[in-house]
Design a protein around this motif. Structure first.
Motif, mmCIF file in Angstrom:
data_model
loop_
_atom_site.group_PDB
_atom_site.id
_atom_site.type_symbol
_atom_site.label_atom_id
_atom_site.label_comp_id
_atom_site.label_asym_id
_atom_site.label_seq_id
_atom_site.Cartn_x
_atom_site.Cartn_y
_atom_site.Cartn_z
ATOM 1 N N UNK A 171 -0.412 16.268 -44.600
ATOM 2 C CA UNK A 171 -0.242 15.573 -45.861
ATOM 3 C C UNK A 171 1.229 15.243 -46.121
ATOM 4 N N UNK A 172 1.987 14.982 -45.049
ATOM 5 C CA UNK A 172 3.384 14.599 -45.185
ATOM 6 C C UNK A 172 3.535 13.314 -45.969
ATOM 7 N N UNK A 173 2.595 12.419 -45.839
ATOM 8 C CA UNK A 173 2.567 11.211 -46.659
ATOM 9 C C UNK A 173 1.140 11.052 -47.170
ATOM 10 N N UNK A 174 1.030 10.634 -48.374
ATOM 11 C CA UNK A 174 -0.278 10.524 -49.015
ATOM 12 C C UNK A 174 -0.999 9.266 -48.540
ATOM 13 N N UNK A 175 -2.280 9.377 -48.185
ATOM 14 C CA UNK A 175 -3.023 8.168 -47.819
ATOM 15 C C UNK A 175 -3.279 7.318 -49.059
ATOM 16 N N UNK A 176 -3.491 6.035 -48.839
ATOM 17 C CA UNK A 176 -3.741 5.142 -49.967
ATOM 18 C C UNK A 176 -5.161 5.353 -50.505
ATOM 19 N N UNK A 177 -5.449 4.692 -51.590
ATOM 20 C CA UNK A 177 -6.733 4.847 -52.276
ATOM 21 C C UNK A 177 -7.914 4.410 -51.406
ATOM 22 N N UNK A 199 -4.853 13.090 -37.382
ATOM 23 C CA UNK A 199 -3.994 12.409 -36.403
ATOM 24 C C UNK A 199 -3.233 11.238 -36.994
ATOM 25 N N UNK A 200 -3.449 10.914 -38.241
ATOM 26 C CA UNK A 200 -2.822 9.724 -38.826
ATOM 27 C C UNK A 200 -1.318 9.845 -38.939
ATOM 28 N N UNK A 201 -0.775 11.013 -39.107
ATOM 29 C CA UNK A 201 0.662 11.170 -39.268
ATOM 30 C C UNK A 201 1.425 10.812 -38.011
ATOM 31 N N UNK A 202 0.875 11.060 -36.858
ATOM 32 C CA UNK A 202 1.568 10.733 -35.619
ATOM 33 C C UNK A 202 1.823 9.237 -35.544
ATOM 34 N N UNK A 203 0.837 8.451 -35.928
ATOM 35 C CA UNK A 203 0.996 7.003 -35.905
ATOM 36 C C UNK A 203 2.015 6.559 -36.960
ATOM 37 N N UNK A 204 2.013 7.198 -38.129
ATOM 38 C CA UNK A 204 2.966 6.839 -39.177
ATOM 39 C C UNK A 204 4.391 7.140 -38.715
ATOM 40 N N UNK A 205 4.575 8.226 -38.011
ATOM 41 C CA UNK A 205 5.910 8.575 -37.512
ATOM 42 C C UNK A 205 6.355 7.553 -36.482
ATOM 43 N N UNK A 206 5.465 7.151 -35.615
ATOM 44 C CA UNK A 206 5.805 6.237 -34.530
ATOM 45 C C UNK A 206 6.338 4.909 -35.060
ATOM 46 N N UNK A 207 5.897 4.532 -36.240
ATOM 47 C CA UNK A 207 6.299 3.247 -36.799
ATOM 48 C C UNK A 207 7.645 3.299 -37.526
ATOM 49 N N UNK A 208 8.216 4.459 -37.675
ATOM 50 C CA UNK A 208 9.525 4.585 -38.328
ATOM 51 C C UNK A 208 10.617 3.988 -37.448
ATOM 52 N N UNK A 209 11.712 3.633 -38.067
ATOM 53 C CA UNK A 209 12.843 3.118 -37.306
ATOM 54 C C UNK A 209 13.517 4.247 -36.556
ATOM 55 N N UNK A 210 14.194 3.932 -35.465
ATOM 56 C CA UNK A 210 14.842 4.935 -34.628
ATOM 57 C C UNK A 210 15.922 5.693 -35.384
ATOM 58 N N UNK A 211 16.623 5.044 -36.294
ATOM 59 C CA UNK A 211 17.702 5.695 -37.044
ATOM 60 C C UNK A 211 17.166 6.843 -37.890
ATOM 61 N N UNK A 212 15.993 6.670 -38.490
ATOM 62 C CA UNK A 212 15.430 7.680 -39.376
ATOM 63 C C UNK A 212 14.421 8.563 -38.671
ATOM 64 N N UNK A 213 14.308 8.472 -37.366
ATOM 65 C CA UNK A 213 13.242 9.152 -36.642
ATOM 66 C C UNK A 213 13.293 10.671 -36.795
ATOM 67 N N UNK A 214 14.431 11.286 -36.616
ATOM 68 C CA UNK A 214 14.494 12.752 -36.705
ATOM 69 C C UNK A 214 14.119 13.249 -38.094
#
Length: 157
Positions: free
Chosen positions: A75-81, A50-65
């Motif tokens: 695994x759209x974005x890699x989690x940190x160490x 479920x972590x990706x949904x939160x990462x998407x929500x924090x994006x700016x509206x211009x880059x949302x789509x």
């Protein structure tokens, strides 16, 4: 964690408990250990699913789509160490406790490995099933940047 993640994690644990009770016919002590392992493994799987949904929500509206297209998969974005290291540590400690029987009834290593495999499969299925289930239930989310300024502070509270 949001309510949908909690419900999915609960369903995973109930499924593991039911399989231990009805298919494997484990005793009460072994069932308690199995539920402990399922809670640890299932919670880690849910966090990554479920972590990706939160990462998407924090994006700016211009880059949302563009962000939604790029980060739709787990695994759209890699989690940190640090999250990965803590997850590996949690899984290893729970597995060692369950297999060696430290403060719990011991479980066979094969059963612990199968539970871990079920958690990994669960983590893969959640993002795939989340879209159609949310659409069917009419659940939607709006990006935080699309909300009025005074509403942004109340997200997740």
């Amino acid at each position: 964690m949001n309510w949908a993640g909690a419900v999915m994690g609960f369903a995973f644990c109930v499924g593991i408990l039911a399989s231990g009770e009805f298919a494997l016919r484990l005793g009460i002590g072994a069932l308690q250990t199995l539920v402990f392992v399922a809670l640890v493994f299932g919670s880690q799987a849910t966090i990554y699913a479920i972590r990706e949904r939160r990462a998407i929500r924090e994006r700016r509206a211009i880059r949302e789509r563009r962000a939604i297209r790029q980060h739709r998969r787990m695994w759209g974005s890699r989690p940190s160490l640090w999250p990965v290291a803590s997850s590996v540590t949690d899984v290893l400690v729970a597995a060692i406790l369950a297999i060696d029987g430290i403060a719990v009834t011991p479980l066979p290593a094969v059963l612990v490995a199968e539970t871990l495999g079920a958690a990994v499969a669960f983590a893969i299925v959640i993002p795939v099933a989340k879209g159609p289930v949310f659409a069917r239930l009419g659940i939607a989310w709006r990006a935080a940047s699309a909300l009025p300024r005074h509403a942004v502070g109340s997200i997740g509270s």
